[in-house]
Design a protein around this motif. Structure first.
Motif, mmCIF file in Angstrom:
data_model
loop_
_atom_site.group_PDB
_atom_site.id
_atom_site.type_symbol
_atom_site.label_atom_id
_atom_site.label_comp_id
_atom_site.label_asym_id
_atom_site.label_seq_id
_atom_site.Cartn_x
_atom_site.Cartn_y
_atom_site.Cartn_z
ATOM 1 N N MET A 1 -41.226 -18.803 -14.545
ATOM 2 C CA MET A 1 -42.205 -19.432 -15.407
ATOM 3 C C MET A 1 -42.188 -18.752 -16.766
ATOM 4 N N LYS A 2 -42.662 -19.482 -17.748
ATOM 5 C CA LYS A 2 -42.778 -18.945 -19.101
ATOM 6 C C LYS A 2 -44.251 -18.724 -19.419
ATOM 7 N N ILE A 3 -44.542 -17.505 -19.844
ATOM 8 C CA ILE A 3 -45.913 -17.109 -20.151
ATOM 9 C C ILE A 3 -45.966 -16.639 -21.594
ATOM 10 N N VAL A 4 -47.006 -17.035 -22.310
ATOM 11 C CA VAL A 4 -47.309 -16.403 -23.589
ATOM 12 C C VAL A 4 -48.711 -15.845 -23.474
ATOM 13 N N ALA A 5 -48.967 -14.807 -24.245
ATOM 14 C CA ALA A 5 -50.274 -14.175 -24.188
ATOM 15 C C ALA A 5 -50.672 -13.681 -25.571
ATOM 16 N N VAL A 6 -51.975 -13.544 -25.741
ATOM 17 C CA VAL A 6 -52.524 -12.906 -26.927
ATOM 18 C C VAL A 6 -53.416 -11.785 -26.425
ATOM 19 N N ARG A 33 -40.715 -15.006 -17.795
ATOM 20 C CA ARG A 33 -40.523 -14.650 -19.202
ATOM 21 C C ARG A 33 -41.902 -14.594 -19.852
ATOM 22 N N CYS A 34 -42.144 -13.552 -20.630
ATOM 23 C CA CYS A 34 -43.459 -13.375 -21.240
ATOM 24 C C CYS A 34 -43.316 -12.856 -22.663
ATOM 25 N N HIS A 35 -43.973 -13.530 -23.582
ATOM 26 C CA HIS A 35 -44.038 -13.095 -24.976
ATOM 27 C C HIS A 35 -45.510 -12.864 -25.302
ATOM 28 N N VAL A 36 -45.804 -11.728 -25.921
ATOM 29 C CA VAL A 36 -47.188 -11.364 -26.202
ATOM 30 C C VAL A 36 -47.383 -11.125 -27.698
ATOM 31 N N VAL A 59 -50.931 -19.867 -20.926
ATOM 32 C CA VAL A 59 -51.305 -18.912 -21.964
ATOM 33 C C VAL A 59 -52.353 -17.972 -21.385
ATOM 34 N N ILE A 60 -52.113 -16.679 -21.514
ATOM 35 C CA ILE A 60 -53.111 -15.689 -21.112
ATOM 36 C C ILE A 60 -53.794 -15.191 -22.375
ATOM 37 N N MET A 61 -55.107 -15.337 -22.430
ATOM 38 C CA MET A 61 -55.898 -14.838 -23.556
ATOM 39 C C MET A 61 -56.661 -13.613 -23.075
ATOM 40 N N ALA A 62 -56.218 -12.451 -23.503
ATOM 41 C CA ALA A 62 -56.887 -11.193 -23.167
ATOM 42 C C ALA A 62 -57.471 -10.661 -24.467
ATOM 43 N N VAL A 63 -58.619 -11.199 -24.819
ATOM 44 C CA VAL A 63 -59.171 -10.923 -26.145
ATOM 45 C C VAL A 63 -60.644 -10.552 -26.070
ATOM 46 N N GLU A 64 -61.044 -9.704 -26.991
ATOM 47 C CA GLU A 64 -62.441 -9.300 -27.112
ATOM 48 C C GLU A 64 -62.951 -9.586 -28.516
#
Length: 102
Positions: A1-6, A33-36, A59-64
């Motif tokens: 799978m392809k993952i992007v994250a912030v 595959r992951c691009h952050v 999309v993974i959003m790990a944000v505060e």
């Protein structure tokens, strides 16, 4: 799978980069595959291309904090994660995000 994250914390120092590193490393070990992209006090680094975003399964959003350019992620499956969980429970965060794709 392809993952992007912030990843983004208010100061944009330790947790931002620790979460980025953990997500990239654990994703790779799981065969994904992951691009952050990181955001913080010094702005956006490693900015995701629109192509990377479009091709991502999730999309993974790990944000505060407020994320710059949220409109880039319209019509994408987004998993909102706690930035600390991305560091300490990385595999669980990735698995939960990918469950949204199924």
């Amino acid at each position: 799978m392809k993952i992007v994250a912030v990843t983004a914390c208010p100061t944009g120092i330790a947790h931002t980069y620790m979460a980025q590193e953990a997500l990239e490393k654990k994703s790779r070990l799981k065969g994904h595959r992951c691009h952050v992209e990181t955001q913080g006090s010094i702005g956006i680094e490693r900015e995701l291309s629109q192509r990377e975003i479009d091709e991502a399964d999730v999309v993974i959003m790990a944000v505060e904090m407020v994320v710059e350019g949220m409109e880039r992620f319209e019509n994408k499956i987004i998993y909102e994660a706690d930035i600390a969980d991305c560091i300490t429970n990385t595999e669980e965060v990735i698995d939960k995000a990918l469950e949204l794709v199924k």
